[in-house]
Scaffold this active site. Sequence first.
Site, PDB file in Angstrom:
ATOM      1  N   LYS A 144      49.164  34.846  41.537  1.00  0.00           N
ATOM      2  CA  LYS A 144      47.867  35.597  41.467  1.00  0.00           C
ATOM      3  C   LYS A 144      46.901  34.479  41.203  1.00  0.00           C
ATOM      4  CE  LYS A 144      48.104  38.919  42.616  1.00  0.00           C
ATOM      5  NZ  LYS A 144      48.753  39.518  43.774  1.00  0.00           N
TER       6      LYS A 144
ATOM      7  N   GLY B 143      45.722  32.742  43.929  1.00  0.00           N
ATOM      8  CA  GLY B 143      44.917  32.441  45.419  1.00  0.00           C
ATOM      9  C   GLY B 143      45.821  31.979  46.261  1.00  0.00           C
ATOM     10  N   THR B 144      47.014  32.542  46.267  1.00  0.00           N
ATOM     11  CA  THR B 144      47.902  32.225  47.329  1.00  0.00           C
ATOM     12  C   THR B 144      47.507  32.604  48.609  1.00  0.00           C
ATOM     13  OG1 THR B 144      49.681  32.708  45.552  1.00  0.00           O
ATOM     14  CG2 THR B 144      50.642  32.137  47.710  1.00  0.00           C
ATOM     15  N   THR B 145      47.233  33.632  48.703  1.00  0.00           N
ATOM     16  CA  THR B 145      46.631  34.239  50.063  1.00  0.00           C
ATOM     17  C   THR B 145      45.451  33.613  50.561  1.00  0.00           C
ATOM     18  OG1 THR B 145      47.125  36.388  49.006  1.00  0.00           O
ATOM     19  CG2 THR B 145      46.096  36.652  51.101  1.00  0.00           C
ATOM     20  N   TRP B 146      44.812  33.050  49.820  1.00  0.00           N
ATOM     21  CA  TRP B 146      43.623  32.423  50.185  1.00  0.00           C
ATOM     22  C   TRP B 146      44.110  30.868  50.637  1.00  0.00           C
ATOM     23  CZ3 TRP B 146      39.209  30.680  46.278  1.00  0.00           C
ATOM     24  CH2 TRP B 146      37.965  30.242  47.125  1.00  0.00           C
TER      25      TRP B 146
ATOM     26  N   HIS C 259      56.767  29.529  44.847  1.00  0.00           N
ATOM     27  CA  HIS C 259      56.264  29.701  43.327  1.00  0.00           C
ATOM     28  C   HIS C 259      57.103  28.915  42.350  1.00  0.00           C
ATOM     29  CE1 HIS C 259      53.331  32.792  44.442  1.00  0.00           C
ATOM     30  NE2 HIS C 259      54.368  33.774  44.833  1.00  0.00           N
TER      31      HIS C 259
ATOM     32  N   ARG D  68      44.890  28.766  38.636  1.00  0.00           N
ATOM     33  CA  ARG D  68      43.788  29.557  38.336  1.00  0.00           C
ATOM     34  C   ARG D  68      43.844  29.790  36.786  1.00  0.00           C
ATOM     35  NH1 ARG D  68      42.619  35.789  40.603  1.00  0.00           N
ATOM     36  NH2 ARG D  68      40.529  35.868  40.380  1.00  0.00           N
TER      37      ARG D  68
ATOM     38  N   TYR E 245      41.495  27.394  41.663  1.00  0.00           N
ATOM     39  CA  TYR E 245      40.625  28.575  42.313  1.00  0.00           C
ATOM     40  C   TYR E 245      39.205  28.475  42.081  1.00  0.00           C
ATOM     41  CZ  TYR E 245      39.714  33.422  43.296  1.00  0.00           C
ATOM     42  OH  TYR E 245      39.153  34.550  43.934  1.00  0.00           O
TER      43      TYR E 245
ATOM     44  N   GLY F 175      38.234  39.121  44.007  1.00  0.00           N
ATOM     45  CA  GLY F 175      38.251  37.581  44.186  1.00  0.00           C
ATOM     46  C   GLY F 175      37.152  36.944  43.624  1.00  0.00           C
TER      47      GLY F 175
HETATM   48  N1  LIG Z   1      40.065  34.825  50.496  1.00  0.00           N
HETATM   49  C1  LIG Z   1      40.159  34.759  49.269  1.00  0.00           C
HETATM   50  N2  LIG Z   1      39.142  34.177  48.487  1.00  0.00           N
HETATM   51  C2  LIG Z   1      39.207  34.475  47.261  1.00  0.00           C
HETATM   52  N3  LIG Z   1      40.196  35.008  46.457  1.00  0.00           N
HETATM   53  C3  LIG Z   1      40.909  35.805  47.058  1.00  0.00           C
HETATM   54  C4  LIG Z   1      40.954  35.558  48.773  1.00  0.00           C
HETATM   55  N4  LIG Z   1      42.224  36.453  48.997  1.00  0.00           N
HETATM   56  C5  LIG Z   1      42.661  37.143  47.812  1.00  0.00           C
HETATM   57  N5  LIG Z   1      41.924  36.626  46.824  1.00  0.00           N
HETATM   58  C6  LIG Z   1      42.234  37.018  45.325  1.00  0.00           C
HETATM   59  O1  LIG Z   1      43.404  36.154  45.056  1.00  0.00           O
HETATM   60  C7  LIG Z   1      44.251  37.047  43.961  1.00  0.00           C
HETATM   61  C8  LIG Z   1      45.460  37.467  44.583  1.00  0.00           C
HETATM   62  O2  LIG Z   1      46.277  36.197  44.299  1.00  0.00           O
HETATM   63  P1  LIG Z   1      47.410  35.806  45.293  1.00  0.00           P
HETATM   64  O3  LIG Z   1      47.079  35.685  46.561  1.00  0.00           O
HETATM   65  O4  LIG Z   1      47.841  34.342  44.674  1.00  0.00           O
HETATM   66  O5  LIG Z   1      48.433  36.691  44.929  1.00  0.00           O
HETATM   67  S1  LIG Z   1      50.078  36.370  45.356  1.00  0.00           S
HETATM   68  O6  LIG Z   1      50.588  35.715  44.165  1.00  0.00           O
HETATM   69  O7  LIG Z   1      50.411  36.138  46.740  1.00  0.00           O
HETATM   70  O8  LIG Z   1      50.738  37.992  44.927  1.00  0.00           O
HETATM   71  C9  LIG Z   1      43.397  38.295  43.902  1.00  0.00           C
HETATM   72  O9  LIG Z   1      42.620  37.957  42.782  1.00  0.00           O
HETATM   73  P2  LIG Z   1      41.814  39.285  41.806  1.00  0.00           P
HETATM   74  O10 LIG Z   1      40.696  39.943  42.809  1.00  0.00           O
HETATM   75  O11 LIG Z   1      41.115  38.618  40.468  1.00  0.00           O
HETATM   76  O12 LIG Z   1      43.049  40.260  41.540  1.00  0.00           O
HETATM   77  C10 LIG Z   1      42.684  38.369  45.169  1.00  0.00           C
HETATM   78  O13 LIG Z   1      41.486  39.237  45.061  1.00  0.00           O
END
Ligand SMILES: Nc1ncnc2c1ncn2[C@@H]1O[C@H](COP(=O)(O)OS(=O)(=O)O)[C@@H](OP(=O)(O)O)[C@H]1O
Length: 318
Positions: free
Chosen positions: A62, A64-67, A125, A147, A213, A281
């Site tokens: 959580k 910002g892995t996806t980002w 992770h 983060r 992040y 995000g």
């Molecule tokens: N493109 C982009 N830019 C900025 N932030 C983003 C983006 N994509 C995902 N998010 C936010 O990242 C949070 C999810 O974290 P992870 O991606 O690490 O999740 S995981 O560990 O893969 O399950 C989660 O944060 P929160 O919104 O605070 O819950 C997502 O909303």
Amino acid sequence: MSTSCVPEHSVTLSIVEKGWKSIELSQYQGFWLLHKYFPGSMACREHFESSKDDVMLITTPKSGTTWLKALTFTVLNRTRHDFNNHPLLTTSPHELVPLLDYDLYVDGKVPDLTNIPSPRLFCLHLPYELLPTSIIESNCRIIYLCRNPKDTFVSLWLFLNKLVSEDEAPVPVEEAFELFHRGISPYGPFWEHLLGYWKASLERPERVLFMKYEEIKEDPAFHLRRLADFLGCPFSDEEEREELVEKIERFCSFESLKSLKVNKSGTTAHGIQNKSFFRRGVVGDWENHLTKEMIEALDKLTQQKLEGSGLTFKDAKK
Ligand SMILES: Nc1ncnc2c1ncn2[C@@H]1O[C@H](COP(=O)(O)OS(=O)(=O)O)[C@@H](OP(=O)(O)O)[C@H]1O
């Protein structure tokens, strides 16, 4: 499995009797690993053969892995894919960059990863102390993203609550907070996870890039250039003239990725809805969820844990 691979004990992260969909964690060498993926984590530790050209994206959940997956994939493959026909338009970042232990060493089976074109891009992770030794020995590139603890906790708590089915009650924030504060969270203790990679980045800055992040949010273009430099593929003058950095920034932004059909529907191989990776995000959403006491307790603990390390966070809304 050798005895050293047997988890010391396991807890159920959550209050099962209150209806939380259980997330079982096993404590292994001081860290809490996801019980379900424990065989994969161990097999990956034992068998993964890293190459110097590998790029490992490593995060606390959580953060910002996806980002980070989207940004790094796009930077690394920018000569191969244009924005009109890009894999991210139709494929989740989680499918494009697999988690080594969850997605590839499924149930402890050893996959053949030798045919993947170089540079191979994987995610993990696992804490630094539990990385496969070949990752350290190969001296491959590691990009670590974390983060601030308050937003990480809130994001984790809300994400895990989303896994609860309609007729189950979500776990109250106090109960989840108490576990997180005690270090019991996926791949936690959170602070020890950070410190392992922070120290490695100070010792080997050319091979371990430490990112936050909040800092990427503040100046995505700066950090995209930093990422490209670290990967050995800096943006050329021509790319700068074409404003490619800003284009990648927009292409991988929260709003842009969230709006894609692939990220609004569908699930990962583990049955998690793609849309659950996109919540708000933003930096500082903790203000909307944590009590004054929780904020003070987490700030105090973070200060104690990180004291003397030089690692700090800018975690408030601007
Ligand atoms: N493109 C982009 N830019 C900025 N932030 C983003 C983006 N994509 C995902 N998010 C936010 O990242 C949070 C999810 O974290 P992870 O991606 O690490 O999740 S995981 O560990 O893969 O399950 C989660 O944060 P929160 O919104 O605070 O819950 C997502 O909303």
